[in-house]
Scaffold this active site. Structure first.
Site, PDB file in Angstrom:
ATOM      1  N   SER A  55       0.994  -1.878   0.343  1.00 56.71           N
ATOM      2  CA  SER A  55      -0.169   0.342  -0.170  1.00 56.71           C
ATOM      3  C   SER A  55       0.734   0.902  -0.135  1.00 56.71           C
ATOM      4  O   SER A  55       0.475   2.417  -0.337  1.00 56.71           O
ATOM      5  CB  SER A  55      -0.737   0.237   0.631  1.00 56.71           C
ATOM      6  N   GLY A 238      -2.956   3.336  -3.774  1.00 56.86           N
ATOM      7  CA  GLY A 238      -3.029   4.716  -5.068  1.00 56.86           C
ATOM      8  C   GLY A 238      -4.677   4.886  -5.064  1.00 56.86           C
ATOM      9  O   GLY A 238      -5.394   5.262  -3.975  1.00 56.86           O
ATOM     10  N   CYS A 264      -9.344  -1.635   4.177  1.00 53.47           N
ATOM     11  CA  CYS A 264      -8.666  -0.428   3.407  1.00 53.47           C
ATOM     12  C   CYS A 264      -9.167  -0.171   2.166  1.00 53.47           C
ATOM     13  O   CYS A 264     -10.269   0.097   1.887  1.00 53.47           O
ATOM     14  CB  CYS A 264      -6.972  -0.490   3.710  1.00 53.47           C
ATOM     15  N   GLY A 308      -4.213   7.233   1.988  1.00 55.73           N
ATOM     16  CA  GLY A 308      -5.003   8.785   2.353  1.00 55.73           C
ATOM     17  C   GLY A 308      -5.772   8.738   1.292  1.00 55.73           C
ATOM     18  O   GLY A 308      -6.071   9.751   0.901  1.00 55.73           O
ATOM     19  N   HIS A 354      -6.379  -2.371   9.338  1.00 58.18           N
ATOM     20  CA  HIS A 354      -5.436  -3.688   9.589  1.00 58.18           C
ATOM     21  C   HIS A 354      -6.199  -4.370  10.768  1.00 58.18           C
ATOM     22  O   HIS A 354      -5.170  -4.027  11.213  1.00 58.18           O
ATOM     23  CB  HIS A 354      -4.419  -3.188   8.856  1.00 58.18           C
ATOM     24  N   GLU A 356      -5.537  -7.349   9.955  1.00 60.14           N
ATOM     25  CA  GLU A 356      -4.395  -8.405  10.206  1.00 60.14           C
ATOM     26  C   GLU A 356      -2.737  -7.722  11.605  1.00 60.14           C
ATOM     27  O   GLU A 356      -2.340  -8.394  11.643  1.00 60.14           O
ATOM     28  CB  GLU A 356      -3.559  -8.953   9.144  1.00 60.14           C
TER      29      GLU A 356
END
Length: 380
Positions: A55, A238, A264, A308, A354, A356
């Site tokens: 990421s 992105g 995410c 972001g 996240h 995980e």
């Protein structure tokens, strides 16, 4: 990016921001030049997991913790097969790593992988600048003879913006692979790799799930060829506004009412599939200490973030979508950013952070259990 590996520790370096501000220090890692979006990560630990997280593709990561590299680099904690950050910025690199699992120094690993970094700068001042002005394009240049600042600023300003960047395909696997269930196999899940971290399928495997990791270009036919009990959409880099292919695939999954979980980038894809917009945050959320409230339970969790962009969905009402009712399930307590979505009329949910959580925290690990519950409910 151009790199060399000789004499990095004594080589002058400069970080140049697109608004003209510069920070001078010493080369750290490979010597050369690199470009990306300057962002800051507030994690006190876990730099190896950060650097290998897909990421962070095309981003220059600023470590806000003052000393980095104390535990060196090991062969177990990588989240992917390489370092993905465009560049790395630290204040005080550890001179000698000390950890029983360490195999080499962080500096050595950055050098070996050709990652250009800079050390010895005031990262607190840089972080405050990015908080006030927002994440922006930047470049790191290291050489015995550096070009004039005006020239370097122009070169930074010629780089592409992160807004509008389509990056998920370049970091995703090109070939499908399988992560077998640990112990008894209970379910099969098709995981769409948009920049997946290695720990994510492992967390599912620990719960008896056989995970078929598929490329970002996978079609609905590819997904249902593995006869999945559920479908997972991963994190990734992105602008989600560019991800029309994954949105179309998720729409097909939702139409079949297959249990679905996204994290995410996958949360942003779900948002788009439900008809919500996405937008770029001023400086984003990155680190392992972000407070999020699970609105379904009222519990506050400390969570790991790297995003972001965010979903633009109403916080105070249930929304009607073409797949039934949807609501915001999680919210960031720092700034009220949407951190999770769930459908109320079919088995689908997502979170922006996240669960995980390598290298921690583990407050959100229950979300994998929640996914298992969806799979069990669909089978019942």
């Amino acid at each position: 990016m151009t790199t060399s590996t000789r004499g990095a520790a004594k080589t002058p370096a400069v970080l140049v921001l697109e608004d003209g501000r510069t920070f001078r220090g010493r080369a750290y890692g490979a010597v050369g030049e690199t470009f990306g979006e300057a962002v800051f990560s507030t994690g006190m630990t876990g730099y190896q997991e950060t650097l290998t997280d897909p990421s962070y593709d095309r981003q220059i990561v600023v470590a806000t913790a003052p000393q980095i590299g104390n535990t060196g680099w090991n062969d177990e904690d990588d989240e992917s097969g390489r370092i993905w950050v465009s560049g790395y910025v630290v204040r005080d690199p550890a001179r000698v790593p000390s950890n029983w699992r360490s195999r080499r120094s962080l500096d050595d690993e950055l050098t070996a992988q050709g990652v250009v970094g800079i050390s010895g700068i005031d990262t607190r001042a840089l972080t405050r600048h990015l908080r006030e002005r927002g994440s922006m394009r930047a470049g790191i240049f290291s050489s015995e003879t550096l070009a004039p600042d005006t020239e370097l600023v122009e070169r930074v300003q010629a780089q592409p913006h992160m807004k509008g960047a389509s990056l998920y395909e370049e970091v995703a696997t090109k070939e499908a692979y399988v992560v077998p269930a640990v112990g008894e196999k209970k379910f099969t899940v098709a995981a769409i790799d948009l920049g997946i971290k290695g720990m994510t399928p492992q967390r599912m495997a620990e719960r008896g799930i056989e995970v078929h990791v598929l490329p970002a270009t996978a079609t609905a036919e590819d997904v249902y060829a593995v006869a999945p009990d559920g479908v997972f959409f991963s994190n990734g880099p992105g602008d989600p506004a560019t991800a029309d292919g994954p949105v179309a695939l998720m729409t097909a999954v939702l139409e079949r009412k297959t249990p679905l979980f996204g994290i995410c980038f996958g949360n942003q894809i779900l948002g788009r599939a439900l008809g919500f917009g996405t937008y770029k945050l001023k400086y984003g959320h990155r680190g392992i200490n972000q407070p999020v409230q699970d609105r379904t339970t009222g519990k506050v969790e400390v969570t790991a973030h790297n995003h972001g962009f965010a979903v633009d969905a109403p916080l105070d009402q249930v929304s009607d979508t073409k797949f039934g009712r949807a609501e915001v399930s999680h919210v960031c307590l720092n700034d009220d950013v949407v951190e999770g979505l769930q459908l109320l009329d079919q088995p689908a949910f997502s979170v922006q952070y996240h669960p995980e959580a390598a290298a921690g925290p583990h407050d959100a690990a229950y979300l994998f259990d929640r996914f298992v519950s969806l799979l069990e409910g669909q089978r019942a």
